[in-house]
Enzyme design. Structure first.
Site, short mmCIF file in Angstrom:
data_model
loop_
_atom_site.label_atom_id
_atom_site.label_comp_id
_atom_site.label_asym_id
_atom_site.label_seq_id
_atom_site.Cartn_x
_atom_site.Cartn_y
_atom_site.Cartn_z
N CYS A 13 -2.12 1.16 -11.18
CA CYS A 13 -1.95 1.88 -9.92
C CYS A 13 -0.48 1.95 -9.57
CB CYS A 13 -2.73 1.18 -8.80
SG CYS A 13 -2.05 -0.43 -8.35
N CYS A 16 1.68 -1.15 -9.56
CA CYS A 16 2.21 -1.56 -10.87
C CYS A 16 3.57 -0.91 -11.11
CB CYS A 16 1.25 -1.15 -11.98
SG CYS A 16 -0.41 -1.86 -11.85
N ASP A 435 30.43 32.21 -5.61
CA ASP A 435 31.62 32.64 -6.35
C ASP A 435 31.48 34.16 -6.58
OD1 ASP A 435 33.95 32.47 -8.06
OD2 ASP A 435 32.55 32.70 -9.73
N ASP A 654 29.79 30.06 -11.94
CA ASP A 654 29.51 30.14 -13.38
C ASP A 654 30.67 29.73 -14.27
OD1 ASP A 654 31.21 32.35 -12.91
OD2 ASP A 654 30.33 33.43 -14.62
N ASP A 658 34.72 26.50 -11.39
CA ASP A 658 33.74 26.25 -10.33
C ASP A 658 33.15 24.85 -10.41
OD1 ASP A 658 33.91 28.90 -9.32
OD2 ASP A 658 32.55 29.59 -10.88
#
Length: 770
Positions: A13, A16, A435, A654, A658
């Site tokens: 369960c 645990c 950006d 990208d 950045d």
């Protein structure tokens, strides 16, 4: 710091999982660890100088469980992998136990009908209710079907802990032993004025119901990983490799980097690579989420697992095996599914003390009922009900099952979510910082205009012009060929289109050798060609260098009002030329920005471009707040300024420049078509590069968090209401609720209901921007 993923065994369960996590955190050298009960895995980050895998495994073993390293994520979803075969075997065994227990339980219930209803039928086989008959029938259910509960409880006892197995074992075991004593020594009860009641039937039925619940839960949890299975199913089994001029079908495992592979119409592309001949349309929807086929020709990259639609082509393998994009996506999604969302902390705290508290409540319930009524049967029934109805498993499954479905859905829509924390935080975003180049725009700038002082010499009095337009273009192209900046690439491409080839003898004679090349971040590039200092960059940079730009200023103003970026060319401290470079806005950007604003988000453009050009692009897409002329090293600072206003900020970019801003933002979102550095620094990756992915990610985060809240509500309410009811709080009004079988059924299906609710999330559909 190193990371290891472990497959855990022996968990019964959520308590645990909580215990294993505490055991791992106590190991010196372990920095962080997450235990996911839903998939029985642990992710451990540790310092190899202070600990190792053997010590980590021993810590799990000392806690009463076992762990094995996961070396290949793909094996987890491979139908023929040892893990999957073992799981199928366990499910089969569980199914057999449920069937056996169900048949025996049905006979026991039928035999108990007269006692339960108070009615006696002359035709009824009363011997079915005989204590010895029920003992013979119930014992195999207790010993074989209930073995895992008693074994688990014994292991917990050895480690001085308690879990779900403890509760089930105490409940059913006490009922069975009490019945056993009543069967062998009925006189004892008569002597003390007690009813020699037997409880073989509820003990057997409860075990069967709990096993049924676990079987249904296991099958339902398997569906939460359906997205991973779908991704793994995209993998081609064979590849048609060209060897000695002939195509030969080879198993995908034998394909090597550099192999030339032939792909025909309708076939799956086996690995990642670059097209070297032919042209076709490729369906990449299953990987990028892009609905329309993408044209592929010489020089274009293709992704393994995507489907070739029309023509045939050959490509050279660039990434194979675990290095392919598909394999990386599967790995990222599985790691995300194994992570832990902050909202789960409350459930973890509850499960930590849940079992001991329930055991205490059970003891108190027994004492209260026995003391107030003197009815041992009533005390037994209520105690048994409390022990059986309590269920920490529902709490442990509430968050991870939803996270598994949510991250899997993200992958289906071309969104890679690196962790549950990012998925949770995405719906809280208040400000989106975009950006410009490659995010709002296509990221493929092209030169639209080019003017030199030589071209306007007639308008300039007493001007000394030393270079022709073609010579200036050659200087610019030669210098920019050393740069990796997109604007520099645009100038080189433009020079080629004008017949200026850097490698041609005439141009090499002009440019010969470039020395002292330098790229000044956010400004431009410079270098020495022959005896000339050549500089290409922004007007701001040239003004800082005290280079007069007035001669071409009128052209700059005109072009920048049109949304074009300008790059100045200076030789030996004198302006000689000016380039106008435009980057087309992505078709989806306008609608995406409009939708983000409708969602109540503040949208900001962040760019190193000059303000006039940036504002022209921003105006096209509907952005009013622009942060322009920001150097790469200043971008992260701009994010911090926004965060200082108590805003949850997402950064979308990208490029390499950045990466610091992506890392600084609360949620970093990388465009999948960008650089590996940007993707590594981000929390979410949009594989297709379409800004619609931002909207889908936020909507998915909202849907997932709502689902998690529903699950936690169900789990908490179930236990808060169920335990008092089982303890007999409603006995004066609804006495029938005290039947332990009802408690067993409720417990068995509590986890199933939580997982089933998580599976509803699979119906999520993003609301597209228009």
């Amino acid at each position: 710091m190193e990371t290891i993923n472990l497959r855990l065994k022996g968990m019964g369960c959520a308590a645990c999982a909580n215990r294993i996590e505490k055991a791992l955190q106590s190991v010196p050298g372990v920095d962080r660890c997450f235990v996911n009960f839903a998939i029985a895995q642990a992710k451990v980050e540790y310092h190899p100088q202070q600990t190792d895998v053997f010590i980590i495994k021993k810590a799990v073993s000392d806690a009463g469980y076992s762990a094995e390293p996961l070396t290949d994520f793909s094996q987890e979803t491979d139908e023929n992998s040892p893990e999957q075969l073992a799981q199928k075997q366990l499910e089969k065994q569980l199914k057999n136990k449920v069937i056996f227990g169900g048949v025996i339980s049905a006979i026991l219930v039928i035999g108990s009908l007269p006692a339960m209803t108070g009615l006696h039928w002359h035709w009824f086989p009363m011997w079915l209710h005989n204590a010895w008959v029920q003992l013979v029938l119930a014992t195999p259910v207790m010993v074989w079907c209930g073995q895992q509960f008693f074994t688990g409880a014994y292991k917990s006892l050895l480690h001085h802990t308690a879990d779900m197995n403890t509760l089930v074992s105490l409940g059913t075991g006490s009922a069975y032993l009490y019945s056993l004593f009543a069967t062998f020594f009925p006189g004892f009860f008569q002597t003390h004025g007690l009813e020699a009641a037997i409880y073989y039937e509820p003990a057997a039925v409860i075990i069967t119901l709990i096993l049924l619940g676990r079987l249904l839960e296991s099958r339902a949890r398997g569906k939460t990983s359906e997205a991973i299975s779908k991704l793994m199913g995209l993998q081609a089994k064979t590849a048609r490799v060209i060897q000695n001029g002939e195509p030969i079908d080879l198993p995908i495992e034998q394909v090597q980097v550099g192999d030339v592979i032939l792909v025909r119409p309708g076939e799956k592309i086996p690995v990642d690579g670059e097209v070297i001949s032919g042209i076709s349309q490729v369906d990449e929807a299953m990987v990028t989420g892009e609905p329309l086929p993408v044209k592929k020709q010489v020089g274009d990259e293709v992704i393994g697992g995507t489907i070739n639609k029309t023509g045939s082509f050959q490509f050279r393998a660039a990434r194979v095996g675990k290095d392919t994009m598909l394999a990386q996506i599967v790995k990222l999604v599985q790691e995300a599914q194994g992570s832990k969302a902050p909202i789960q902390r409350l459930a973890d705290r509850v499960t930590g003390w849940f079992v001991p508290v329930v055991m205490a409540i059970a003891v108190i319930t027994f004492l209260i009922w026995f003391k107030t009524t003197g009815n041992l049967t009533m005390a037994m029934i209520t105690t048994l009900g409390v022990l059986i109805i309590a269920c920490p498993c529902a709490l442990g499954l509430a968050t991870p099952t939803s996270v598994m479905v949510g991250t899997g859905l993200g992958a289906e829509y071309g969104i890679l979510i690196k962790g549950a924390e990012s998925l949770e935080l995405a719906h809280k975003i208040q400000t989106i910082v975009l950006d410009k180049t490659g995010t709002i725009t296509q990221g493929k700038p092209t030169v639209t205009d080019y003017i030199t002082v030589f071209g306007i010499v007639d308008n300039i009095a007493d001007s000394s012009v030393d270079y022709s337009e073609i010579e200036l273009l050659a200087f610019a192209a030669a210098l920019e060929s050393h740069s990796e900046h997109p604007l520099g690439e645009a100038i080189v491409d433009y020079a080629k289109s004008q017949g200026v080839e850097i490698s041609s003898p005439e141009i090499r004679e002009i440019t010969r050798e470039i020395t002292n090349f330098a790229a000044i971040a956010g400004m431009g590039v410079e270098g020495n060609i022959e005896d000339n200092l050549v500089q290409i960059g922004t007007k701001r940079w040239l003004n800082q260098l005290n280079i007069d730009t007035q001669v071409l200023a009128a052209y700059q103003e005109t072009w920048e009002t049109q949304g074009k970026t300008t790059a100045w060319l200076a030789i030996n401290g004198q302006v000689q030329g000016l380039f106008a470079i435009a980057d087309a806005v992505k078709p989806s950007s306008i609608n995406a920005v409009k939708t983000l604003k409708k969602m109540g988000l503040e949208v900001v453009m962040l760019t190193g471009d000059n303000r006039q050009t940036a504002e022209a692009i921003a105006h096209q897409v509907g952005i009013t707040k622009v942060l322009a002329e920001v150097r790469p090293d200043q971008k992260a600072e701009q994010i911090r300024i926004l965060q200082a206003k108590s805003k949850i900020v997402a950064m979308v970019g990208d490029g390499i420049n950045d990466a610091p801003a992506l890392a600084q933002a609360d949620v970093g979102i990388a465009i999948g078509t960008g650089t590996d550095v940007a993707i590594a620094a981000s929390d979410l990756t949009l594989i297709s590069g379409d800004l619609q992915g931002i909207i889908t990610a936020i909507q998915l985060s909202h849907a997932t968090m709502n689902n998690i809240r529903q699950n936690l509500f169900f789990a908490f309410i179930y236990n808060i209401a169920g335990i008092p009811i089982a303890a007999g709080i409603l006995y004066p009004f609804f006495g029938w609720l005290l039947n332990p079988i009802i408690a067993g059924a409720a417990m068995a299906f509590s986890s199933v209901s939580v997982v089933s609710n998580a599976l509803r999330l699979r119906k999520f559909k993003p609301k597209l921007s228009h």
